[in-house]
Scaffold this motif. Structure first.
Motif, PDB file in Angstrom:
ATOM      1  N   UNK A   1      -9.166  10.640   2.175  1.00 45.03           N
ATOM      2  CA  UNK A   1      -9.465   9.364   1.323  1.00 45.03           C
ATOM      3  C   UNK A   1      -8.445   8.646   1.265  1.00 45.03           C
ATOM      4  N   UNK A   2      -7.270   8.924   1.336  1.00 45.82           N
ATOM      5  CA  UNK A   2      -5.877   8.018   1.861  1.00 45.82           C
ATOM      6  C   UNK A   2      -5.985   7.333   2.719  1.00 45.82           C
TER       7      UNK A   2
ATOM      8  N   UNK B   1       0.907  -1.035   0.024  1.00 47.65           N
ATOM      9  CA  UNK B   1       0.109   0.115   0.062  1.00 47.65           C
ATOM     10  C   UNK B   1       0.786   1.332  -0.090  1.00 47.65           C
ATOM     11  N   UNK B   2       0.882   1.781  -1.276  1.00 45.99           N
ATOM     12  CA  UNK B   2       1.942   2.706  -1.485  1.00 45.99           C
ATOM     13  C   UNK B   2       1.304   4.500  -1.275  1.00 45.99           C
ATOM     14  N   UNK B   3       1.565   5.056  -0.460  1.00 38.21           N
ATOM     15  CA  UNK B   3       0.969   6.620  -0.260  1.00 38.21           C
ATOM     16  C   UNK B   3       2.177   7.417  -0.937  1.00 38.21           C
ATOM     17  N   UNK B   4       2.077   7.982  -2.167  1.00 35.97           N
ATOM     18  CA  UNK B   4       2.472   8.959  -2.679  1.00 35.97           C
ATOM     19  C   UNK B   4       2.038  10.385  -2.481  1.00 35.97           C
ATOM     20  N   UNK B   5       0.979  10.494  -1.837  1.00 43.69           N
ATOM     21  CA  UNK B   5       0.397  11.683  -1.540  1.00 43.69           C
ATOM     22  C   UNK B   5       0.014  12.307  -2.826  1.00 43.69           C
ATOM     23  N   UNK B   6      -0.358  11.678  -3.879  1.00 42.53           N
ATOM     24  CA  UNK B   6      -0.974  12.108  -5.135  1.00 42.53           C
ATOM     25  C   UNK B   6      -1.956  11.639  -5.627  1.00 42.53           C
TER      26      UNK B   6
ATOM     27  N   UNK C   1      -1.124   7.402  -5.569  1.00 42.54           N
ATOM     28  CA  UNK C   1      -1.048   6.371  -4.580  1.00 42.54           C
ATOM     29  C   UNK C   1      -1.713   5.257  -5.048  1.00 42.54           C
ATOM     30  N   UNK C   2      -0.905   4.047  -4.735  1.00 39.90           N
ATOM     31  CA  UNK C   2      -1.145   2.681  -5.585  1.00 39.90           C
ATOM     32  C   UNK C   2      -1.198   1.497  -4.587  1.00 39.90           C
ATOM     33  N   UNK C   3      -1.764   0.401  -5.051  1.00 40.27           N
ATOM     34  CA  UNK C   3      -1.662  -0.713  -4.246  1.00 40.27           C
ATOM     35  C   UNK C   3      -0.705  -1.633  -5.305  1.00 40.27           C
ATOM     36  N   UNK C   4       0.158  -1.973  -4.836  1.00 43.67           N
ATOM     37  CA  UNK C   4       1.194  -3.021  -5.690  1.00 43.67           C
ATOM     38  C   UNK C   4       0.962  -4.414  -5.244  1.00 43.67           C
TER      39      UNK C   4
ATOM     40  N   UNK D   1       3.707   1.618   2.854  1.00 41.07           N
ATOM     41  CA  UNK D   1       4.730   2.492   2.746  1.00 41.07           C
ATOM     42  C   UNK D   1       4.247   4.102   2.537  1.00 41.07           C
ATOM     43  N   UNK D   2       4.666   4.763   3.194  1.00 43.09           N
ATOM     44  CA  UNK D   2       4.557   6.213   3.116  1.00 43.09           C
ATOM     45  C   UNK D   2       5.524   7.155   2.726  1.00 43.09           C
ATOM     46  N   UNK D   3       5.609   7.759   1.789  1.00 42.99           N
ATOM     47  CA  UNK D   3       6.675   8.682   1.160  1.00 42.99           C
ATOM     48  C   UNK D   3       7.113   9.776   2.189  1.00 42.99           C
TER      49      UNK D   3
END
Length: 844
Positions: free
Chosen positions: A186-187, A165-170, A244-247, A213-215
């Motif tokens: 929402x994030x 669970x990648x939070x890039x805050x975009x 913001x993505x789920x890989x 993961x949170x950048x």
């Protein structure tokens, strides 16, 4: 049987009373503490505790007011006093009881309580591994379908799937708009929902490893390094994720799911919720989409081919405003394989070809080598010519007649201008007004050293040209090391090569970039995009196999003369294929009123060194209003266009950054007979009403820069054969994008009664819609929605859920928020404990 209950003596009743007061005091103190925490600052040091205690005491003793601070302080102190009274009474009672015969009974009770606590701990520990889950949501949103559960259980436990669970805050893509409270909320909510969902996946055993993961978190880089050790493909996917993505990573392959693809933020509904006060509203995109992405990790990546006439327009072109590198980046990030096919050669005449990107690159290098070799030859010739000129000046020219010498000087001056001999040109310009028979000797005296200097410079240029030629040769030799590419280039049968290149392609994209800018009058001739008949035959065979095509076609209107169709214009094989599929393409271009205002302001702006800025109206992704009657009968209601519906739904996640503004568009229509066959409305993108269709869209100027022609709106007159047709010059809106899903024309097949397949087709009237190194969010969504629909992947399109998810909250002040939080978290459980203790004391 003897009565073992305690007798109701005065002492027992007093003890019950004091203990009741103590319990009530404890409950009152807790209430007072919660209330006081909203008024007084929470102490974090001993001096602060002393100051806060004094403030509470002072507020409680202030009898002339009944404000919130006074009431909360009074409740807290009264509660603490009651607790203190009960503790003193229990202490005194304990001293008398310590020496009594009941001590043994008390010890037994303590052992029983300890055993009960141990049992409770054991039961809780056991329940961590022996439990049952129940989905109590109304629509069972956390219950996987039985078939999906069976497929997930088949995954190998020795090769677990890593879910990141990648939070890039975009919110969407690298160019998404500024973050706000809705995006942040929402994030957090998507991360929470993903964790809940993955808890169910853990039911299938050690098949899933979940990491968040949170950048913006400290230690992010170290966490990524530890996670991606020996997993370069996961590291590349994390770095390339635009939002913001789920890989999902397994067996050296990665699939990506954007946050908006799992739970889409509906910013429009969020702002309008609670009578305009706002609330978080999310649109669930189904748990099945999440699970399917897990299972799709090992699936073959769909292959997409981009067919262009020149490598400059391809996926790695050098010119950013012409390249499709942004298209490749977006598709690659979303799990597609993108390749390039070049359809023409450019060494000499434009001949039909079927080159891969690597082959086209070799052809370009060969062209560079040819230029470098010519440069070496020309420079050597210049050196020899300069030596000859010097010899003529020194020996032969002295005995020549005046006319011969004058003719020689003129030839020398022209040669110097053609070859850019700057030193020689400078001498001629300084002597042009004073050169005569008397001054000729001084002129020659100055000219000869300049010729010698130019010769030395040309000799240096020979060395530089040789070095450049060797570098190009090295590039060519490196490119020729790929034997497969060399072998492919030996094939001269364009039809066979193109057939082979398209054999494993799932989707073909054909862009035709024609008019750049109406205001600047820049364009690529549409005739350069025309294909050979063998190439057209291969594309038709490709479509006959049922595989989809995405056509991006700019206007074909002539730039220098009115758009009078010629034989060459009419003989466009690819557009004939589209016409057979029911697509009618207008030959003119759509011009906006704003462009004409910009053209008028261009002259004024140029005087001040500024460029005239033109902003046209955005396209609208609405459904066309069908004709009330078709062939005299009432038209059947049509479903919304799937791509248009997906774009409208996606637009609700954005405020301003979801507007597609395109210029030099081409009208695209669907023939009425074809529209009848479709279950949905074919047209899905339209220009604004402030536009018109123009057959001669580019302005013209003479050599002095004066305007000789400016396009303007002139309605088609009555009696003109264009009147009432799509070629009629009229005001907008105009359809500029259509989607078709239907059976192919029977005339394409040779068999008497063939099994005719269905084929999907999307045509957009712009060759520049996906051009550039970076695509905007609206371009990304249009590209992905079109591609996924064409490839029959409906689970990848956003859809309107039956019921939106909204955060169950009310608007609270900071004080109310603290009171509600502590009341539910502490006071309610404490009230249950107090009532329970009262029941125990009463029974005793």
């Amino acid at each position: 049987m003897a009565d073992t209950r305690h007798r109701k003596t005065l002492g027992n009743r007093l003890r019950f009373l004091i203990r009741g007061i103590g319990l009530l005091g404890l409950f009152a103190a807790a209430i007072g503490l919660v209330l006081a925490s909203t008024v007084f600052e929470w102490p974090k040091t001993w001096p602060a505790l002393r100051d806060t205690s004094q403030a509470v005491w002072k507020a409680a003793l202030t009898s002339d007011t009944h404000d919130f601070a006074h009431v909360s302080s009074l409740i807290l102190l009264i509660g603490l006093a009651a607790v203190a009274l009960a503790l003193v009474f229990e202490l005194l009672g304990g001293l008398f009881l310590a020496a009594s015969r009941r001590t043994a009974v008390g010890a037994a009770e303590i052992i029983a309580v300890a055993a009960a606590i141990a049992l409770l701990v054991f039961v809780n520990a056991y329940s961590f591994h022996h439990y049952d889950r129940e989905d109590l949501t109304r629509d069972h949103q956390f219950t996987l379908p039985a078939d999906l559960s069976n497929e997930l259980r088949k995954l190998r436990p020795d090769e677990p799937t890593t879910i990141v669970v990648l939070q890039k805050h975009r919110t969407f893509g690298a160019a998404s708009e500024m973050r706000d409270t809705y995006i942040s909320a929402s994030e957090a909510k998507v991360t929470e929902k993903v964790k809940d969902l993955v808890d169910e996946f853990r039911e299938f055993g050690p098949r899933f490893n979940v990491v968040v993961l949170d950048t913006e978190q400290l230690g992010y880089d170290a966490q990524v390094a530890a996670l991606t050790e020996n997993k370069p493909e996961l590291k590349a996917a994390i770095d390339a994720a635009p939002e913001n993505s789920i890989l999902f990573a397994a067996q050296h392959k990665v699939q990506r799911l954007g946050f908006n693809e799992f739970l889409q933020l509906d910013r429009t509904a969020s702002r309008q919720a609670n009578d305009g006060r706002g609330n978080l509203v999310l649109l669930p995109q189904s748990i099945e989409k999440f699970a399917r992405r897990v299972l799709a990790v090992q699936e073959r990546r769909p292959k997409i081919a981009l067919a262009v006439i020149n490598r400059v327009l391809g996926i790695e072109g050098e010119y950013g405003e012409l390249t499709h590198s942004g298209l490749k980046a977006v598709l690659t990030q979303h799990g597609f394989e993108v390749t390039e096919i070049v359809l023409k050669t450019w060494n000499g005449d434009q001949q039909p070809a079927a080159y891969t990107h690597e082959e086209s690159k070799i052809e370009e290098i060969e062209g560079d080598l040819e230029v470098a070799e010519i440069k070496v030859i020309v420079t050597r010739q210049e050196v020899a010519e300069l030596a000859q000129i010097k010899e003529v000046l020194e020996k032969k020219l002295a005995s020549s007649a005046v006319n011969e010498r004058s003719l020689f000087y003129n030839r020398l001056f022209n040669a110097a201008k053609n070859r850019s001999w700057l030193e020689v040109i400078d001498v001629f310009r300084r002597w042009q007004d004073k050169l005569s028979k008397d001054t000729e000797a001084e002129f020659k005296k100055e000219l000869i050293p300049k010729l010698e200097a130019q010769r030395a410079l040309s000799e240096q240029q020979i060395e530089a040209a040789e070095k450049e030629r060797r570098a190009v040769e090295d590039r060519l030799n490196a490119a020729l090391k790929d034997e497969r590419v060399v072998q492919d280039r030996r094939g001269t049968d364009v039809k066979a090569k193109l057939t082979r290149l398209l054999a494993d392609v799932d989707l073909l994209i054909i862009p035709r970039f024609t008019i750049f800018d109406v205001v600047e009058s820049s364009a690529i001739s549409s005739r350069l995009h025309k294909l050979d008949k063998d190439q057209i035959a291969v594309i038709r065979d490709y479509m006959k196999s049922g595989r989809p095509v995405l056509a991006l076609l700019g206007p074909t209107a002539a730039s220098n003369n009115p758009a009078i169709p010629t034989k060459d214009d009419e003989d466009d094989g690819f557009e004939k294929l589209l016409a057979d599929r029911g697509v009618e393409l207008g030959g003119d271009a759509v011009i906006y009123d704003a462009e004409m205002r910009g053209l008028a302001a261009q002259g004024i702006a140029s005087k001040f060194g500024a460029a005239a800025k033109v902003e046209v109206a955005p396209l609208s992704f609405t459904d066309a209003e069908l004709d009330k009657s078709l062939d005299g009968a009432a038209a059947e209601p049509k479903a919304p266009n799937p791509i248009g519906a997906a774009m409208r739904l996606s637009s609700r996640s954005f405020d301003r950054n979801f507007e597609l503004r395109l210029r030099a568009l081409r009208p695209v229509y669907v023939q009425p007979d074809e529209q009848k066959k479709l279950p949905f409305i074919a047209e899905f993108a339209f220009t604004g009403p402030d536009s018109w269709n123009e057959s001669q869209p580019l302005s013209q100027r003479d050599f002095a820069g004066r305007s000789t022609y400016v396009p303007k709106f002139e309605p088609t007159k009555e009696g003109d054969k264009k009147k009432g047709t799509h070629a009629e010059e009229r005001r907008g809106p105009f359809p500029v994008a259509v989607a078709i899903d239907g059976r192919l024309p029977s005339k394409w097949f040779d068999q008497p009664k063939p099994v005719i397949p269905n084929e999907r087709l999307v045509v957009i009237g712009s060759g520049a819609v996906f051009v550039g190194t970076d695509l905007k969010p609206v371009q990304e969504k249009l590209l992905l929605d079109s591609v996924n629909w064409l490839l029959k992947r409906p689970d990848r399109l956003p859809k309107e859920p039956e019921q939106a998810w909204s955060y169950p909250r009310v608007e609270l002040s900071p004080r109310d928020l603290i009171l509600w939080r502590w009341s539910t978290a502490a006071l309610m459980p404490l009230a249950v404990v107090v009532v329970g203790l009262f029941a125990v004391m009463f029974r005793r």
